[in-house]
Design a protein around this motif. Sequence first.
Motif, PDB file in Angstrom:
ATOM      1  N   ALA A 189       2.510   5.436  -3.550  1.00  0.00           N
ATOM      2  CA  ALA A 189       2.586   5.026  -2.146  1.00  0.00           C
ATOM      3  C   ALA A 189       1.244   5.224  -1.448  1.00  0.00           C
ATOM      4  O   ALA A 189       0.847   4.430  -0.591  1.00  0.00           O
ATOM      5  CB  ALA A 189       3.676   5.832  -1.437  1.00  0.00           C
ATOM      6  N   LEU A 190       0.542   6.284  -1.856  1.00  0.00           N
ATOM      7  CA  LEU A 190      -0.775   6.524  -1.266  1.00  0.00           C
ATOM      8  C   LEU A 190      -1.746   5.398  -1.648  1.00  0.00           C
ATOM      9  O   LEU A 190      -2.540   4.942  -0.820  1.00  0.00           O
ATOM     10  CB  LEU A 190      -1.317   7.876  -1.745  1.00  0.00           C
ATOM     11  CG  LEU A 190      -2.622   8.352  -1.091  1.00  0.00           C
ATOM     12  CD1 LEU A 190      -2.466   8.458   0.419  1.00  0.00           C
ATOM     13  CD2 LEU A 190      -3.059   9.693  -1.687  1.00  0.00           C
ATOM     14  N   ARG A 244      -0.811   2.378  -2.199  1.00  0.00           N
ATOM     15  CA  ARG A 244      -0.401   1.248  -1.362  1.00  0.00           C
ATOM     16  C   ARG A 244      -0.960   1.400   0.044  1.00  0.00           C
ATOM     17  O   ARG A 244      -1.425   0.422   0.663  1.00  0.00           O
ATOM     18  CB  ARG A 244       1.132   1.155  -1.291  1.00  0.00           C
ATOM     19  CG  ARG A 244       1.818   0.757  -2.595  1.00  0.00           C
ATOM     20  CD  ARG A 244       1.490  -0.667  -3.029  1.00  0.00           C
ATOM     21  NE  ARG A 244       1.581  -1.602  -1.938  1.00  0.00           N
ATOM     22  CZ  ARG A 244       2.732  -2.096  -1.435  1.00  0.00           C
ATOM     23  NH1 ARG A 244       3.887  -1.736  -1.979  1.00  0.00           N
ATOM     24  NH2 ARG A 244       2.719  -2.955  -0.440  1.00  0.00           N
ATOM     25  N   ALA A 245      -0.920   2.644   0.561  1.00  0.00           N
ATOM     26  CA  ALA A 245      -1.425   2.878   1.915  1.00  0.00           C
ATOM     27  C   ALA A 245      -2.930   2.631   2.012  1.00  0.00           C
ATOM     28  O   ALA A 245      -3.443   2.245   3.060  1.00  0.00           O
ATOM     29  CB  ALA A 245      -1.103   4.319   2.343  1.00  0.00           C
ATOM     30  N   PRO A 261       4.426   2.102   1.357  1.00  0.00           N
ATOM     31  CA  PRO A 261       3.360   3.041   1.745  1.00  0.00           C
ATOM     32  C   PRO A 261       3.891   4.255   2.507  1.00  0.00           C
ATOM     33  O   PRO A 261       3.302   5.340   2.427  1.00  0.00           O
ATOM     34  CB  PRO A 261       2.444   2.182   2.626  1.00  0.00           C
ATOM     35  CG  PRO A 261       2.672   0.782   2.140  1.00  0.00           C
ATOM     36  CD  PRO A 261       4.115   0.718   1.767  1.00  0.00           C
ATOM     37  N   ILE A 262       5.020   4.105   3.202  1.00  0.00           N
ATOM     38  CA  ILE A 262       5.555   5.210   3.989  1.00  0.00           C
ATOM     39  C   ILE A 262       5.997   6.378   3.115  1.00  0.00           C
ATOM     40  O   ILE A 262       6.107   7.514   3.570  1.00  0.00           O
ATOM     41  CB  ILE A 262       6.745   4.704   4.864  1.00  0.00           C
ATOM     42  CG1 ILE A 262       7.087   5.738   5.954  1.00  0.00           C
ATOM     43  CG2 ILE A 262       7.958   4.425   3.982  1.00  0.00           C
ATOM     44  CD1 ILE A 262       6.017   5.924   6.950  1.00  0.00           C
ATOM     45  N   ALA A 265       4.351   7.855   1.039  1.00  0.00           N
ATOM     46  CA  ALA A 265       3.275   8.845   0.939  1.00  0.00           C
ATOM     47  C   ALA A 265       3.458   9.958   1.957  1.00  0.00           C
ATOM     48  O   ALA A 265       2.927  11.056   1.779  1.00  0.00           O
ATOM     49  CB  ALA A 265       1.917   8.176   1.140  1.00  0.00           C
TER      50      ALA A 265
END
Length: 848
Positions: A304-305, A307-308, A396-397, A399
Amino acid sequence: MFRATVKSLLARKLRLLLTALAVVLGVGFTAGTFILTDTALKSFDDLFGSVFQGTAVVVEPQTAFKPGAEGSGGSGTTGTPIPESVLPKVQAVDGVAAADGSVSSQSAQIIDPATGDVIQSGGAPSIGTSFDPDVTQLVLVDGAAPTGPDQVAIDLGTATGHHLHVGQRIRIVTSSGPKDFTISGTMRFGTANSLLGATLAIFDLPTAQKIFDRPGQFDFIYVTGQQGVTPDELASRIANVLPKGYEAITGASAAAEQQRQVNQGLGFLRTGLLVFGFVALFVGAFIIFNTFNIVVTQRSRELALFRALGATRRQVLSSVLFESAIVGLIASIVGVGVGVVLAIGLKALIGSLGLKLPPTALVVSVRTIIVSLVLGTGITVAAAIAPARRASRVAPIEALREGAAPSASIRRRVIFGSLVTFAGVGALLGGLFGGVSNAGLVVGFGAALTFVGVAMLSPLFARPLAAAIGRPFRGVISGKLGSENANRNPRRTASTAAALMIGLGLVAFVAVFAASLKTSATATLDEFLRADLTLSSNQFMPFSPQLAKDLATDPEYSVVAPLRQAEAHVGASDTFPTAIDPATALSVMKVDMATGSLDALSQPNTVIVARKTAEGKGLTVGSTVDMQFAATGLQHLRVVGTFEMNGLLNDYTISLATYDANVQQPLDQAVFVDVAPGVPVDTAKANLTAFLRHNYPSVNVSDQTEFKQQELSAIDQVFAIVYVLLLLSVIISLFGIVNTLGLSIYERIRELGLLRAVGMSRRQVKRMIRVEAVIIAVLGAVLGLAVGILFGWAMQRALNDVGISRLTIPVGQLIFMLIGAALLGVFAAIWPARRAAKLNVLEAISYE
């Protein structure tokens, strides 16, 4: 992303090792099979090439077909022998340098003087042949070539292995009976000391013609050519002087035919071993799928990080697939190396059983390497596709979220799992009962689909089953927590158990099928075998018909009834018709005639057919069966009856007279004996045992109880090999449990730290992990046993018409498997439990 993927792999070397292990074992078995069979084929190519190197042309009888890999089941040389009068015609052909007639047989058993037993190696044949001084395939090593009726030369492998020497007297049993000979010399077969463990007895031509019933005849004529004459040209010239029914082929063609038969025989070995290799890879695919699922869950915040920070879904998907490809490629490369070691081990094992291959270096072909790398890498990547897609959907959330994401609904999984299961069961039943072509492939595909379908559906009942299995452990807090850990994530528990389910499912299937086969065989023999005594050879090899002739003149026996079989073709199918004497058959066995009469079988060119076979082919009394024999070609046999299968007769049964008219060098498969009235069976058996020990040591005499036990022991020996090979998949699934528990401990570091902080001891932590492992293992065993019993029932029903009429569930064996699975779970938990117990409490609590 790719650099991050590589760093992630290198940072978790243990995870990489555990994930790759399943692929290594599966690829290793597959590569080892290819290497072993390629090496065997190369060794025989070299051997036959050297054997026929000096032979330009071979004259041989024309046959309707070439013998299959199973052998002729009682016929030695299958063609009509060549008259001696043909040899001068061949020698007179322009371009012929030398030509020798030759006689051979697969009925020349050498008796070991030290033990009195037949020298045999793992079912290899006992070959007898004449020595051809001008055109020989044999190389004299010591002594001299045999001359006269009392001399024999033997192969160097047999002489060395059994401490036989030139000048020693030995007994040899041939189709004409036993006789003593003096060893005149030892010889090699080409460059090999022996031919795949076969014994070789070499006589001069007149002696061979006499003992192998070839007066004034040859089996082959071997020809060498003059310089400047090509083998093809010489074969064409020789063919012009041959009578009808004989042909001239080049030495290269003769070598190629020998190689074809060896290749066909090794093809069965290769197919059998590859099946177990693919099973291992199939089990490994479940472990890889489960491992990457766990890894994706553990790395959800990391992904996710990414993706962020701007990584796309495609990049995340590619990252996970790239990781799986690296794991698969490394494992496959290592697997090829393991395959080389395994091939060496298998070669040594086969040699210890007596089937010694000619000396040749291991053959590791480019095809073996490419297939192994593609197979291992492809399966690994395919198993990682679903986890990779799930990884690409991480938002992303995630993360910023603490803890695991909520589990998705399993509705879609249930729908697809149901469809796959129904498709698998349908393919399985279609292959068993539908009469489809390539039924074995369809059954295997159906079994694989069924396993996948059950694995997809297993989360539905993983929670209740795991709760039931874990109930006995809930008396203590560590057992209760271990049970709840198994229940907490039913998908993971079910996926881990699925690998063991496949291995134990196949083992359970084999156990049910073997038990049903043994029960059915016992019931069949109880019902249909009437003979007081049964004679059969070691490893059920055919033996000399002279034995039955000797017993027929002994007043101790009222009935002596030989049973024979030969290879034949009906239509495009291979078949092995049995041959009996209709006058004595009913005295020694029960034959239930559905139509017609057994007595009518005494008429020339007649046959009786098993009722189910007759119905399937539309045959009735008066119909004609076109049966093709190798020696005599197409024969039109009139159907005089149909019978119910009795386990002793094959689909087609002919009379001994019809058999003798169409098969060269007849051999008996068994002889059934009734003791004369007034003679105690024990006395007759003791006398017969002594007679056989002295004259026919390869033949055993058994009463009905002993004969049944021999049949059951033969079944056990065959299935013991299958059990050993299937253990590979069970071992792989064991590593799967170790892998899953080890990775789940990494995921639950904080949880374990908190438990230790509130007072749980290290021993309690270990016990908790062990309970979880036992629940997973027993769950896999329960599912596997259920599927295995289902497969066993389906196979028994499919083979009901061929004599496997009784379904038997070996309850004791299945309970043993269940207990064994629990113990495997305890063993698999040793390393993960120790790792969990050694966690530093403060570091675990502060883990982020």
